[in-house]
Design an enzyme around this catalytic site. Structure first.
Site, short mmCIF file in Angstrom:
data_model
loop_
_atom_site.label_atom_id
_atom_site.label_comp_id
_atom_site.label_asym_id
_atom_site.label_seq_id
_atom_site.Cartn_x
_atom_site.Cartn_y
_atom_site.Cartn_z
N HIS A 241 -5.81 2.59 -5.43
CA HIS A 241 -4.69 2.61 -5.99
C HIS A 241 -3.84 1.42 -5.54
O HIS A 241 -3.47 0.47 -6.10
CB HIS A 241 -3.88 3.59 -5.53
CG HIS A 241 -4.19 4.92 -6.06
ND1 HIS A 241 -4.49 6.01 -5.15
CD2 HIS A 241 -4.23 5.54 -7.30
CE1 HIS A 241 -4.81 6.99 -5.90
NE2 HIS A 241 -4.65 6.89 -7.14
N ALA B 21 -1.52 10.74 -3.39
CA ALA B 21 -2.51 10.47 -2.67
C ALA B 21 -3.11 9.38 -2.53
O ALA B 21 -4.62 9.23 -2.67
CB ALA B 21 -3.73 11.62 -2.63
N LEU B 22 -2.40 8.27 -2.45
CA LEU B 22 -2.88 6.94 -2.25
C LEU B 22 -3.84 6.46 -1.63
O LEU B 22 -3.86 6.66 -0.49
CB LEU B 22 -1.51 5.81 -2.27
CG LEU B 22 -0.50 6.25 -3.17
CD1 LEU B 22 0.98 5.20 -2.85
CD2 LEU B 22 -1.00 6.33 -4.76
N ASP C 6 -12.66 5.29 -14.28
CA ASP C 6 -12.51 6.01 -15.20
C ASP C 6 -12.60 5.47 -16.46
O ASP C 6 -11.65 5.25 -17.11
CB ASP C 6 -11.02 6.67 -14.95
CG ASP C 6 -11.07 7.42 -13.55
OD1 ASP C 6 -11.51 8.65 -13.60
OD2 ASP C 6 -10.38 6.81 -12.57
N VAL D 169 -12.91 0.19 -6.33
CA VAL D 169 -13.16 -0.19 -4.96
C VAL D 169 -13.63 0.99 -4.40
O VAL D 169 -13.68 2.18 -4.51
CB VAL D 169 -11.63 -0.15 -4.16
CG1 VAL D 169 -11.48 -0.29 -2.93
CG2 VAL D 169 -10.51 -1.30 -4.95
P1 AMP Z 1 -5.74 9.02 -10.01
O1 AMP Z 1 -4.65 8.80 -8.94
O2 AMP Z 1 -6.85 9.14 -9.29
O3 AMP Z 1 -5.23 9.57 -11.28
O4 AMP Z 1 -5.97 7.34 -10.21
C1 AMP Z 1 -4.89 6.44 -10.88
C2 AMP Z 1 -5.61 5.20 -11.22
O5 AMP Z 1 -6.30 4.48 -10.16
C3 AMP Z 1 -6.44 5.18 -12.39
O6 AMP Z 1 -6.35 4.00 -13.03
C4 AMP Z 1 -7.78 5.20 -11.74
O7 AMP Z 1 -8.95 4.78 -12.46
C5 AMP Z 1 -7.45 4.30 -10.60
N1 AMP Z 1 -8.52 4.44 -9.56
C6 AMP Z 1 -9.03 5.32 -8.85
N2 AMP Z 1 -10.05 5.20 -8.00
C7 AMP Z 1 -10.29 3.97 -8.06
C8 AMP Z 1 -10.88 3.12 -7.39
N3 AMP Z 1 -11.81 3.61 -6.32
N4 AMP Z 1 -11.05 2.14 -7.65
C9 AMP Z 1 -9.97 1.34 -8.38
N5 AMP Z 1 -9.07 1.98 -9.08
C10 AMP Z 1 -9.22 3.45 -9.02
#
Ligand code: AMP
Length: 299
Positions: free
Chosen positions: A49, A44-45, A162, A188
């Site tokens: 991401h 769900a990019l 995170d 972001v």
């Molecule tokens: P997820 O798909 O939610 O597991 O996130 C994958 C990666 O994207 C993890 O390293 C998250 O910390 C990073 N991530 C999620 N949201 C953001 C954001 N708003 N800005 C930067 N990185 C993010």
């Protein structure tokens, strides 16, 4: 650095489904002296991401993005079944971004019958996400250890949003001799300040408004700190109040902590971390920033 393949018009050059396939692919890249970049995601990019992918493309010769919704990191009955899935659209997007491979294993491939290992990292603290989501960080560490093992030595890109996860994966990368260098990227945000998240798409327009209280809480604590307040408890209370005042949000926690061990601090510095978590509609959201660099109010 080795030449990067021309970006595909659509679709990803390598859609990899097993750890063996990924290991062979990345070994070939490293043999050609390429630096491999890994961006672990649950799909769900979104713009967050994409910022990790852009950082990986800048720093590495080849980039693999993993898409795997990891059941191990969701609590029982928590939002695993409703977590957004959009693999086709994600692959289309990854193709347009010119990444080199997408690793998208099935759940049964990563966790076959008899899978019995858990990776417990005793850093990142036992508070906040560790306390609110029992088993979550163990689930994250276990899947990330598997991603690192399959990718091999590489640079791996994670989001600062995170923050406890970052400490856990950095620790395991070091302690398990993975040869993985963890790179942390800034959060972001959407206009209005809400941190980009796959879960945001589950919010109604009113929910999105209410969710902005999380970044406002970080801004409020940052402004109070800038005006001279250094009591960690007072700053945390001020952050909590912003969320409490938002009828659409239910506060889980607001804290001002040490950035390494995540213990609450008595006296805050610009390096102390504000952490907030709240539920908006059925969606649990988190946000964080260092006190000395809160989100910009005009976001
Ligand atoms: P997820 O798909 O939610 O597991 O996130 C994958 C990666 O994207 C993890 O390293 C998250 O910390 C990073 N991530 C999620 N949201 C953001 C954001 N708003 N800005 C930067 N990185 C993010």
């Amino acid at each position: 650095m080795a030449d990067r393949a021309a970006p595909a018009q659509s679709g990803v050059p390598n859609l990899v489904k097993t750890p063996q396939q990924l290991r062979t692919l990345t070994a070939g890249w490293r043999k050609a002296d390429g630096v491999v970049g890994l961006v672990p995601t649950m799909g769900a990019l979104h713009a967050g991401h994409r910022s990790l992918i852009a950082a990986a493309q800048k720093a590495c010769d080849r980039v693999v993005v993993s898409i795997f919704v990891n059941p191990l990191q969701f609590g029982p009955g928590v939002d695993y079944p409703s977590y957004p899935l959009q693999l086709e659209a994600d692959l289309e997007q990854l193709g347009q971004l010119g990444i080199d491979a997408c690793y998208n294993p099935a759940v049964e491939t990563l966790y076959p019958k008899g899978f019995a290992t858990r990776v417990l990292v005793s850093s990142g603290g036992d508070l906040w996400e560790a306390a609110s989501r029992p088993g979550h960080l163990v689930g994250v560490a276990t899947v990330v250890a598997k991603l690192f093992a399959a990718t091999g030595p590489c640079r791996a890109f994670f989001g600062d949003k995170d923050a406890q996860q970052v400490v856990v994966v950095s620790t395991l990368a070091r302690d398990l001799d993975t040869g993985v260098e963890v790179v942390v990227c800034p959060t972001v945000r959407e206009p209005g300040g809400l941190a980009a998240s796959s879960r945001n798409q589950l919010l109604s327009p009113a929910g999105r408004e209410a969710a902005q209280s999380l970044s406002r809480a970080l801004i409020n604590a940052g402004e109070m700190f800038a005006s001279g307040v250094v009591s960690g408890a007072e700053l945390a209370k001020a952050a909590a109040q912003v969320i409490d005042l938002e009828p659409g949000a239910r506060l889980d926690y607001a804290a001002v902590v040490d950035p390494v061990d995540f213990q609450p601090v008595e006296t805050a510095t610009s390096n102390s971390r504000v952490m907030v978590a709240a539920k908006v509609e059925a969606v649990r959201l988190i946000d964080t920033a260092l006190l000395g660099s809160p989100p910009h109010p005009s976001n």
